[in-house]
Design a protein around this motif. Structure first.
Motif, PDB file in Angstrom:
ATOM      1  N   ALA A   1     -16.963  33.469  50.049  1.00 23.66           N
ATOM      2  CA  ALA A   1     -17.916  34.154  50.908  1.00 23.66           C
ATOM      3  C   ALA A   1     -18.010  35.614  50.471  1.00 23.66           C
ATOM      4  O   ALA A   1     -17.091  36.151  49.847  1.00 23.66           O
ATOM      5  CB  ALA A   1     -17.486  34.063  52.368  1.00 23.66           C
ATOM      6  N   THR A   2     -19.150  36.232  50.782  1.00 21.73           N
ATOM      7  CA  THR A   2     -19.330  37.661  50.505  1.00 21.73           C
ATOM      8  C   THR A   2     -19.515  38.406  51.825  1.00 21.73           C
ATOM      9  O   THR A   2     -19.969  37.829  52.822  1.00 21.73           O
ATOM     10  CB  THR A   2     -20.565  37.911  49.619  1.00 21.73           C
ATOM     11  N   ARG A   3     -19.171  39.669  51.807  1.00 24.61           N
ATOM     12  CA  ARG A   3     -19.461  40.537  52.934  1.00 24.61           C
ATOM     13  C   ARG A   3     -19.746  41.928  52.391  1.00 24.61           C
ATOM     14  O   ARG A   3     -19.279  42.302  51.312  1.00 24.61           O
ATOM     15  CB  ARG A   3     -18.309  40.566  53.939  1.00 24.61           C
ATOM     16  N   THR A  10     -16.097  39.792  47.557  1.00 26.45           N
ATOM     17  CA  THR A  10     -16.104  38.333  47.444  1.00 26.45           C
ATOM     18  C   THR A  10     -14.703  37.813  47.744  1.00 26.45           C
ATOM     19  O   THR A  10     -13.727  38.259  47.139  1.00 26.45           O
ATOM     20  CB  THR A  10     -16.533  37.884  46.037  1.00 26.45           C
ATOM     21  N   TRP A  11     -14.625  36.869  48.685  1.00 25.90           N
ATOM     22  CA  TRP A  11     -13.351  36.318  49.134  1.00 25.90           C
ATOM     23  C   TRP A  11     -13.353  34.798  49.002  1.00 25.90           C
ATOM     24  O   TRP A  11     -14.388  34.141  49.118  1.00 25.90           O
ATOM     25  CB  TRP A  11     -13.092  36.669  50.602  1.00 25.90           C
ATOM     26  N   VAL A  28     -11.458  38.382  45.367  1.00 20.56           N
ATOM     27  CA  VAL A  28     -11.558  38.207  43.914  1.00 20.56           C
ATOM     28  C   VAL A  28     -12.473  39.228  43.252  1.00 20.56           C
ATOM     29  O   VAL A  28     -12.449  39.360  42.023  1.00 20.56           O
ATOM     30  CB  VAL A  28     -12.026  36.771  43.559  1.00 20.56           C
ATOM     31  N   GLU A  29     -13.274  39.948  44.061  1.00 20.76           N
ATOM     32  CA  GLU A  29     -14.173  40.920  43.424  1.00 20.76           C
ATOM     33  C   GLU A  29     -14.688  41.913  44.455  1.00 20.76           C
ATOM     34  O   GLU A  29     -14.877  41.580  45.626  1.00 20.76           O
ATOM     35  CB  GLU A  29     -15.359  40.209  42.764  1.00 20.76           C
ATOM     36  N   ILE A  45     -25.970  37.115  48.891  1.00 16.77           N
ATOM     37  CA  ILE A  45     -25.376  35.845  49.301  1.00 16.77           C
ATOM     38  C   ILE A  45     -24.721  35.174  48.096  1.00 16.77           C
ATOM     39  O   ILE A  45     -25.345  35.003  47.050  1.00 16.77           O
ATOM     40  CB  ILE A  45     -26.435  34.926  49.920  1.00 16.77           C
ATOM     41  N   LEU A  46     -23.467  34.762  48.267  1.00 23.66           N
ATOM     42  CA  LEU A  46     -22.705  34.145  47.187  1.00 23.66           C
ATOM     43  C   LEU A  46     -23.123  32.693  46.983  1.00 23.66           C
ATOM     44  O   LEU A  46     -23.349  31.968  47.944  1.00 23.66           O
ATOM     45  CB  LEU A  46     -21.210  34.195  47.530  1.00 23.66           C
TER      46      LEU A  46
END
Length: 319
Positions: A1-3, A10-11, A28-29, A45-46
């Motif tokens: 997921a991204t926030r 990015t998690w 991770v990023e 959006i990832l």
């Protein structure tokens, strides 16, 4: 997921399916966006594909990235970054600057079909991965984390999967006024081309809207292609076009039933089809799920004009 908005995190998360508790999370990023999309969240959006192999969790995600995590603890074990296609490289209808932020109106391009990461069939075959925005199809040796080979991938080229020992890629870029898609088959072990490349011309819709303007702007593809042994289905404007994987020639056409605008076809037991379609402002249409029950599941309209028309299948639609 991204926030995040200007700065994206990015998690990756792991949950216990029995009680819903979170087992671990791993960042991770973190990256800064160079520009923002007007009225659009595609840049935030990832998109990703994940697969577990023993205690290795392989993540192929946006940002042209491939990660390897521990499936049990979330420990970050390896990462691979490749050149990627950026939204900022597209021509924009607008370029607005507000402070140090930049806003662009990106064109609505068809995203890649998201195929799962392709597992190797044997120890001699590498893993195949194509990040959603990567410029290369990567053949990866997971044990050594080395690239065996790579293949250039256009912005809208998709990895459809491996069928009969061949990895199939399709370039689904069909701007208004064009109707050609590209199909090529690679040998997974060494990346050599074993089929194609073929240019396949899809049939345009006989417009019921009554305007040439609709014909020019309506999307040619109504869903994601599906690949099966010996053939591939293209859900196009006029129906499901069936193409041979032997030589790239058309086998036949299953027209959409009356009242249906098509979608991604999913075969069901008994010869039925489930069609899933997302809303498209260019059509226009709504998001629906349809179940199609053909009058004769084996009857397909042949390309030759002298063949008789098949009976139209019945359609049931659910919002």
């Amino acid at each position: 997921a991204t926030r995040g908005w200007a700065q994206l995190e990015t998690w990756v998360f792991a949950f216990d399916l029995e009680d819903g508790t979170e087992l671990w999370r791993r960042q991770v990023e973190v990256r800064d966006l160079e520009a923002h999309a007007l009225n659009d969240l595609r840049d935030k959006i990832l998109h990703s594909s994940l697969v577990r192999d023993g205690d290795d969790l392989i993540v192929c995600r946006s940002g042209g990235a491939i990660d390897c995590l521990s499936a049990s603890t979330g420990e970050h074990r390896a990462a691979l970054y490749q050149p990627r296609w950026r939204f900022e490289e597209l021509s924009s209808l607008s370029d607005i600057r507000w402070g140090h932020f930049r806003f662009l109106a990106y064109p609505g391009l068809r995203p890649r079909s998201m195929a799962p990461i392709q597992r190797p069939a044997d120890a001699e075959t590498p893993w195949l991965l194509l990040p959603p925005d990567g410029r290369l199809l990567i053949a990866l040796d997971k044990e050594s984390w080395q690239i065996r080979w790579s293949y250039p991938a256009s912005r809208q080229m998709s990895l459809l999967g491996i069928v009969d020992g061949v990895a199939w890629l399709a370039d689904l870029a069909t701007p208004p006024g064009t109707r050609d898609v590209q199909l090529v088959g690679l040998r997974p072990r060494d990346g050599s081309v074993v089929a194609g490349p073929w240019t396949i011309s899809l049939e345009t819709e006989v417009s019921t809207e009554g305007t040439a303007e609709f014909q020019r702007h309506a999307p040619l593809l109504r869903g994601q292609p599906r690949i099966f042994p010996g053939r591939i289905w293209f859900p196009a404007a006029s129906g499901i076009e069936v193409v041979s994987l032997e030589d790239g020639t058309k086998i036949g056409l299953l027209p959409w039933p009356e009242g249906s605008r098509g979608g991604t076809p999913l075969p069901l037991p008994g010869g039925e089809l489930l069609l899933a379609r997302r809303a498209d402002s260019a059509l226009p249409s709504s998001s629906v799920i349809e179940v199609i029950r053909p009058a004769d599941p084996d009857e397909v309209k042949k390309p030759e004009s002298q063949q008789s028309e098949p009976q139209q299948p019945e359609s049931q639609q659910e919002d």
